[in-house]
Write a protein that holds these residues in place. Structure first.
Motif, PDB file in Angstrom:
ATOM      1  N   THR A 209      36.209  45.294  24.666  1.00  0.00           N
ATOM      2  CA  THR A 209      37.363  44.617  25.265  1.00  0.00           C
ATOM      3  C   THR A 209      38.005  43.606  24.319  1.00  0.00           C
ATOM      4  O   THR A 209      39.062  43.069  24.617  1.00  0.00           O
ATOM      5  N   ASN A 210      37.385  43.339  23.179  1.00  0.00           N
ATOM      6  CA  ASN A 210      37.965  42.425  22.191  1.00  0.00           C
ATOM      7  C   ASN A 210      39.153  43.060  21.495  1.00  0.00           C
ATOM      8  O   ASN A 210      39.233  44.276  21.361  1.00  0.00           O
ATOM      9  N   THR A 211      40.023  42.206  20.991  1.00  0.00           N
ATOM     10  CA  THR A 211      41.082  42.681  20.098  1.00  0.00           C
ATOM     11  C   THR A 211      40.462  42.909  18.725  1.00  0.00           C
ATOM     12  O   THR A 211      39.370  42.402  18.433  1.00  0.00           O
ATOM     13  N   SER A 212      41.147  43.632  17.869  1.00  0.00           N
ATOM     14  CA  SER A 212      40.629  43.833  16.515  1.00  0.00           C
ATOM     15  C   SER A 212      40.513  42.499  15.787  1.00  0.00           C
ATOM     16  O   SER A 212      39.603  42.295  14.983  1.00  0.00           O
ATOM     17  N   GLY A 213      41.418  41.554  16.088  1.00  0.00           N
ATOM     18  CA  GLY A 213      41.353  40.229  15.480  1.00  0.00           C
ATOM     19  C   GLY A 213      40.104  39.466  15.903  1.00  0.00           C
ATOM     20  O   GLY A 213      39.480  38.781  15.090  1.00  0.00           O
ATOM     21  N   GLN A 214      39.724  39.581  17.177  1.00  0.00           N
ATOM     22  CA  GLN A 214      38.508  38.924  17.653  1.00  0.00           C
ATOM     23  C   GLN A 214      37.280  39.525  16.982  1.00  0.00           C
ATOM     24  O   GLN A 214      36.359  38.809  16.589  1.00  0.00           O
ATOM     25  N   ASN A 215      37.268  40.849  16.849  1.00  0.00           N
ATOM     26  CA  ASN A 215      36.136  41.502  16.187  1.00  0.00           C
ATOM     27  C   ASN A 215      36.068  41.111  14.719  1.00  0.00           C
ATOM     28  O   ASN A 215      34.984  40.860  14.185  1.00  0.00           O
ATOM     29  N   ALA A 216      37.206  41.037  14.052  1.00  0.00           N
ATOM     30  CA  ALA A 216      37.228  40.638  12.645  1.00  0.00           C
ATOM     31  C   ALA A 216      36.743  39.199  12.486  1.00  0.00           C
ATOM     32  O   ALA A 216      36.020  38.886  11.530  1.00  0.00           O
ATOM     33  N   ALA A 217      37.104  38.331  13.421  1.00  0.00           N
ATOM     34  CA  ALA A 217      36.651  36.935  13.360  1.00  0.00           C
ATOM     35  C   ALA A 217      35.143  36.863  13.540  1.00  0.00           C
ATOM     36  O   ALA A 217      34.460  36.099  12.838  1.00  0.00           O
ATOM     37  N   TRP A 218      34.587  37.651  14.462  1.00  0.00           N
ATOM     38  CA  TRP A 218      33.134  37.671  14.643  1.00  0.00           C
ATOM     39  C   TRP A 218      32.462  38.148  13.367  1.00  0.00           C
ATOM     40  O   TRP A 218      31.506  37.538  12.899  1.00  0.00           O
ATOM     41  N   GLN A 219      32.959  39.246  12.803  1.00  0.00           N
ATOM     42  CA  GLN A 219      32.367  39.795  11.583  1.00  0.00           C
ATOM     43  C   GLN A 219      32.410  38.767  10.462  1.00  0.00           C
ATOM     44  O   GLN A 219      31.429  38.571   9.748  1.00  0.00           O
ATOM     45  N   SER A 220      33.528  38.105  10.292  1.00  0.00           N
ATOM     46  CA  SER A 220      33.667  37.105   9.241  1.00  0.00           C
ATOM     47  C   SER A 220      32.691  35.949   9.452  1.00  0.00           C
ATOM     48  O   SER A 220      32.038  35.491   8.512  1.00  0.00           O
ATOM     49  N   GLY A 221      32.574  35.486  10.680  1.00  0.00           N
ATOM     50  CA  GLY A 221      31.654  34.395  10.984  1.00  0.00           C
ATOM     51  C   GLY A 221      30.204  34.786  10.759  1.00  0.00           C
ATOM     52  O   GLY A 221      29.423  34.001  10.192  1.00  0.00           O
ATOM     53  N   TYR A 222      29.847  35.986  11.184  1.00  0.00           N
ATOM     54  CA  TYR A 222      28.469  36.450  11.008  1.00  0.00           C
ATOM     55  C   TYR A 222      28.160  36.650   9.525  1.00  0.00           C
ATOM     56  O   TYR A 222      27.091  36.269   9.054  1.00  0.00           O
ATOM     57  N   GLN A 223      29.106  37.211   8.790  1.00  0.00           N
ATOM     58  CA  GLN A 223      28.906  37.401   7.363  1.00  0.00           C
ATOM     59  C   GLN A 223      28.762  36.046   6.667  1.00  0.00           C
ATOM     60  O   GLN A 223      27.924  35.888   5.783  1.00  0.00           O
ATOM     61  N   SER A 224      29.546  35.063   7.064  1.00  0.00           N
ATOM     62  CA  SER A 224      29.437  33.720   6.478  1.00  0.00           C
ATOM     63  C   SER A 224      28.079  33.107   6.761  1.00  0.00           C
ATOM     64  O   SER A 224      27.491  32.441   5.893  1.00  0.00           O
ATOM     65  N   LEU A 225      27.556  33.329   7.960  1.00  0.00           N
ATOM     66  CA  LEU A 225      26.232  32.822   8.307  1.00  0.00           C
ATOM     67  C   LEU A 225      25.159  33.441   7.414  1.00  0.00           C
ATOM     68  O   LEU A 225      24.312  32.730   6.851  1.00  0.00           O
ATOM     69  N   ILE A 226      25.204  34.750   7.248  1.00  0.00           N
ATOM     70  CA  ILE A 226      24.225  35.430   6.398  1.00  0.00           C
ATOM     71  C   ILE A 226      24.405  34.980   4.945  1.00  0.00           C
ATOM     72  O   ILE A 226      23.427  34.721   4.236  1.00  0.00           O
ATOM     73  N   GLN A 227      25.650  34.837   4.500  1.00  0.00           N
ATOM     74  CA  GLN A 227      25.913  34.366   3.139  1.00  0.00           C
ATOM     75  C   GLN A 227      25.343  32.973   2.920  1.00  0.00           C
ATOM     76  O   GLN A 227      24.813  32.674   1.852  1.00  0.00           O
ATOM     77  N   SER A 228      25.418  32.114   3.937  1.00  0.00           N
ATOM     78  CA  SER A 228      24.873  30.755   3.783  1.00  0.00           C
ATOM     79  C   SER A 228      23.356  30.785   3.618  1.00  0.00           C
ATOM     80  O   SER A 228      22.792  29.952   2.900  1.00  0.00           O
ATOM     81  N   LEU A 229      22.691  31.737   4.246  1.00  0.00           N
ATOM     82  CA  LEU A 229      21.246  31.888   4.031  1.00  0.00           C
ATOM     83  C   LEU A 229      20.960  32.277   2.581  1.00  0.00           C
ATOM     84  O   LEU A 229      20.052  31.736   1.949  1.00  0.00           O
ATOM     85  N   ILE A 230      21.748  33.203   2.074  1.00  0.00           N
ATOM     86  CA  ILE A 230      21.571  33.668   0.689  1.00  0.00           C
ATOM     87  C   ILE A 230      21.873  32.525  -0.286  1.00  0.00           C
ATOM     88  O   ILE A 230      21.102  32.271  -1.212  1.00  0.00           O
ATOM     89  N   THR A 231      22.972  31.819  -0.061  1.00  0.00           N
ATOM     90  CA  THR A 231      23.337  30.687  -0.907  1.00  0.00           C
ATOM     91  C   THR A 231      22.254  29.606  -0.855  1.00  0.00           C
ATOM     92  O   THR A 231      21.979  28.945  -1.847  1.00  0.00           O
TER      93      THR A 231
END
Length: 109
Positions: free
Chosen positions: A5-27
């Motif tokens: 039920t999300n818009t593509s923009g909402q899904n992209a925002a979730w993906q970006s946020g989740y990727q940033s979280l994982i990236q912060s673990l790596i960093t």
């Protein structure tokens, strides 16, 4: 999270946020090859809604070079709906499958 039920923009925002979280673990010092992303399993009734989420997890896995456990495919190949106690939760056999599969990923190095 990502739902149909999300818009593509909402899904992209979730993906970006989740990727940033994982990236912060790596960093922060966690080696990317010690992180296991999981594509969640699904009953046949819920499978259609997993497409966008699984696509996002694949993209994050590729971008950050993490490990990946495709529980969605694993469950479908090893019993499907028989591995669930209800529409969402794995039963004992499903939990054992997940545990063995994740253990194999860890032991593979």
């Amino acid at each position: 999270g990502i739902v149909t039920t999300n818009t593509s923009g909402q899904n992209a925002a979730w993906q970006s946020g989740y990727q940033s979280l994982i990236q912060s673990l790596i960093t922060g010092g966690v080696p990317a090859d010690r992180i296991i992303l999981v594509k969640p399993p699904s009953t046949s009734a819920n499978a259609a809604g997993r497409g966008p989420l699984n696509t996002a997890i694949d993209a994050i896995h590729s971008a950050l070079d993490t490990k990946l456990y495709d529980a969605f495919a694993d469950f479908n190949a090893n019993g499907g709906d028989t591995l669930f106690q209800d529409a969402l939760h794995p039963n004992n056999a499903g939990n054992l499958l997940e545990a063995a599969s994740i253990e194999a990923i860890i032991n593979a190095g």
